[in-house]
Design a protein around this motif. Structure first.
Motif, PDB file in Angstrom:
ATOM      1  N   UNK A  52       0.938  -1.194   0.060  1.00  0.00           N
ATOM      2  CA  UNK A  52       0.020   0.159  -0.081  1.00  0.00           C
ATOM      3  C   UNK A  52       0.740   1.201  -0.646  1.00  0.00           C
ATOM      4  N   UNK A  53       1.536   1.114   0.226  1.00  0.00           N
ATOM      5  CA  UNK A  53       2.930   2.337   0.649  1.00  0.00           C
ATOM      6  C   UNK A  53       2.934   2.571  -0.484  1.00  0.00           C
ATOM      7  N   UNK A  54       3.310   1.547  -1.364  1.00  0.00           N
ATOM      8  CA  UNK A  54       4.157   2.178  -2.676  1.00  0.00           C
ATOM      9  C   UNK A  54       2.732   3.113  -3.428  1.00  0.00           C
ATOM     10  N   UNK A  55       2.361   2.927  -3.226  1.00  0.00           N
ATOM     11  CA  UNK A  55       1.148   3.465  -3.996  1.00  0.00           C
ATOM     12  C   UNK A  55       0.691   5.348  -3.419  1.00  0.00           C
ATOM     13  N   UNK A  56       0.683   5.004  -2.217  1.00  0.00           N
ATOM     14  CA  UNK A  56       0.211   5.801  -1.428  1.00  0.00           C
ATOM     15  C   UNK A  56       1.186   7.257  -1.139  1.00  0.00           C
ATOM     16  N   UNK A  57       2.574   6.847  -1.558  1.00  0.00           N
ATOM     17  CA  UNK A  57       3.732   7.809  -1.581  1.00  0.00           C
ATOM     18  C   UNK A  57       3.559   7.953  -3.119  1.00  0.00           C
ATOM     19  N   UNK A  58       3.132   8.847  -4.025  1.00  0.00           N
ATOM     20  CA  UNK A  58       3.705   9.141  -4.969  1.00  0.00           C
ATOM     21  C   UNK A  58       3.687  10.166  -5.461  1.00  0.00           C
ATOM     22  N   UNK A  59       4.428  10.684  -6.590  1.00  0.00           N
ATOM     23  CA  UNK A  59       5.181  11.904  -6.951  1.00  0.00           C
ATOM     24  C   UNK A  59       3.667  12.805  -7.583  1.00  0.00           C
TER      25      UNK A  59
END
Length: 376
Positions: A52-59
């Motif tokens: 979930x973190x991969x998509x949560x912290x997005x540029x």
């Protein structure tokens, strides 16, 4: 950071976030995306799993979408990356007439119908692959045609039902002309948001000597339909309110409506007070200026004309003249609709930016939290 950041930092998002701002609202869309990226970069995500973190912290959360047109004027919606499983928020400004397209060699300006058709094309291009679809229509399409008074179409209700039938789960708008139109879709989400805070914030930033008390300020509704809006703002500020009602000539119809004969005032004295006239939209502006003239006859001090949507369908000449004559002091609207360079250059104009508010709403809903004030 959003006011409910502590709550959001303990909840998982419904699904990875995707924002599709169509060309008509791209400037606000980019600002919304920047706010969301900043907030989520600063927010604690220890409660989220690694995936979930991969998509949560997005540029960036913007999903690229285009609506190319053929020479005949026909078009198609194209999504240029996967939206499978995303919590998608589609944004469009149906009043943005600055965009054009070629039709058999002629240049056509976009109408609200064109923008609405493009919105449906993007929804169709998603093909039901998204986890959830929310449509953000700052100016609710066909909201002025919300009730039937003779043998005529109910365009707003039809549009709402059409969007729901295409798979839209929630519709968010601002200051709907008549919120009761949501009765057309009673089993789906419909939110109409008031920008009262942004109005007051914008005015206070630009007018330092405004005194907010009963002796110096009064809120006015220009007609009976906007009374609730004025009552709310007056209650929050702790000042009196008044209202005008439009006496119409029902024996004739001019340009599709009964002409206004006179504006009658109900309320306490406005003598010597600053006055905020608040409405949902400024169309031609004639009614707003007429109300301001009536208030000046009653010896009101400075007059602020405030509206969520500044359409100015007849241009700015009337407002320029009203300001020059001392009838109107400031004109205040949001950037939820297209603003011409001429409007932005006027010294009497105050623009209230709504991008941070929209980002706050999207962030909250993506975490499946309530946007009501009691939740924050």
């Amino acid at each position: 950071m959003p006011r409910n950041d502590e709550t959001l930092a303990t909840k998982k998002p419904v699904a990875p976030l995707g924002i599709i701002p169509l060309e008509s609202i791209s400037e606000i869309g980019n600002r919304v995306d920047a706010y969301l990226s900043q907030w989520r970069a600063e927010r604690s995500s220890d409660h989220l799993d690694d995936i979930t973190k991969l998509s949560y912290h997005s540029g960036s959360y913007i999903v690229t979408a285009k609506v190319p047109r053929f020479g005949s004027g026909e078009a198609k919606g194209c999504i240029q990356q996967s939206v499978r499983g995303l919590d998608v928020y589609i944004m469009t400004d149906v009043t943005n007439y600055s965009l054009t397209y070629q039709l058999c060699g002629h240049e056509n300006h976009y109408s609200p119908d064109d923008h609405y058709a493009d919105l449906k094309r993007i929804i169709a291009a998603i093909e039901g692959k998204a986890n959830r679809i929310t449509v953000i229509l700052p100016f609710l399409y066909e909201s002025r045609q919300h009730k039937r008074s003779s043998r005529e179409s109910l365009d707003c209700a039809i549009a709402l039902q059409e969007l729901i039938a295409m798979g839209v789960d929630n519709i968010i708008t601002f200051d709907a002309h008549d919120p009761r139109v949501q009765n057309a879709i009673p089993l789906k989400g419909f939110e109409t948001v008031q920008p009262a805070y942004q109005f007051i914030k914008g005015i206070l930033k630009n007018v330092k000597d405004l005194q907010i008390d009963n002796d110096h300020l009064m809120i006015i509704s220009p007609d009976e339909g906007g009374t609730n809006r004025a009552v709310y703002m007056a209650s929050v500020l702790g000042v009196d309110m008044g209202m005008f009602y439009k006496r119409r000539d029902y024996s004739q119809i001019v340009d599709g409506r009964n002409p206004i004969v006179a504006h009658e005032f109900l309320g306490a004295s406005v003598e010597g007070k600053d006055v905020i006239i608040v409405d949902d939209m400024i169309s031609s502006g004639e009614s707003m200026i007429d109300v301001a003239r009536e208030l000046k006859k009653r010896k009101a001090n400075r007059i602020f004309t405030v509206a969520t949507f500044g359409l100015f369908t007849s241009g700015l000449d009337k407002f320029d003249q009203a300001v020059e004559e001392g009838i109107i002091y400031k004109v205040v609207t949001t950037n939820l609709t297209y603003q011409t360079p001429e409007l932005l250059s006027r010294p009497y104009y105050i623009s209230c930016d709504m991008s941070k508010y929209i980002a706050y709403i999207i962030d909250t809903l993506n975490h499946d939290c309530s946007i009501a004030s009691r939740s924050v």
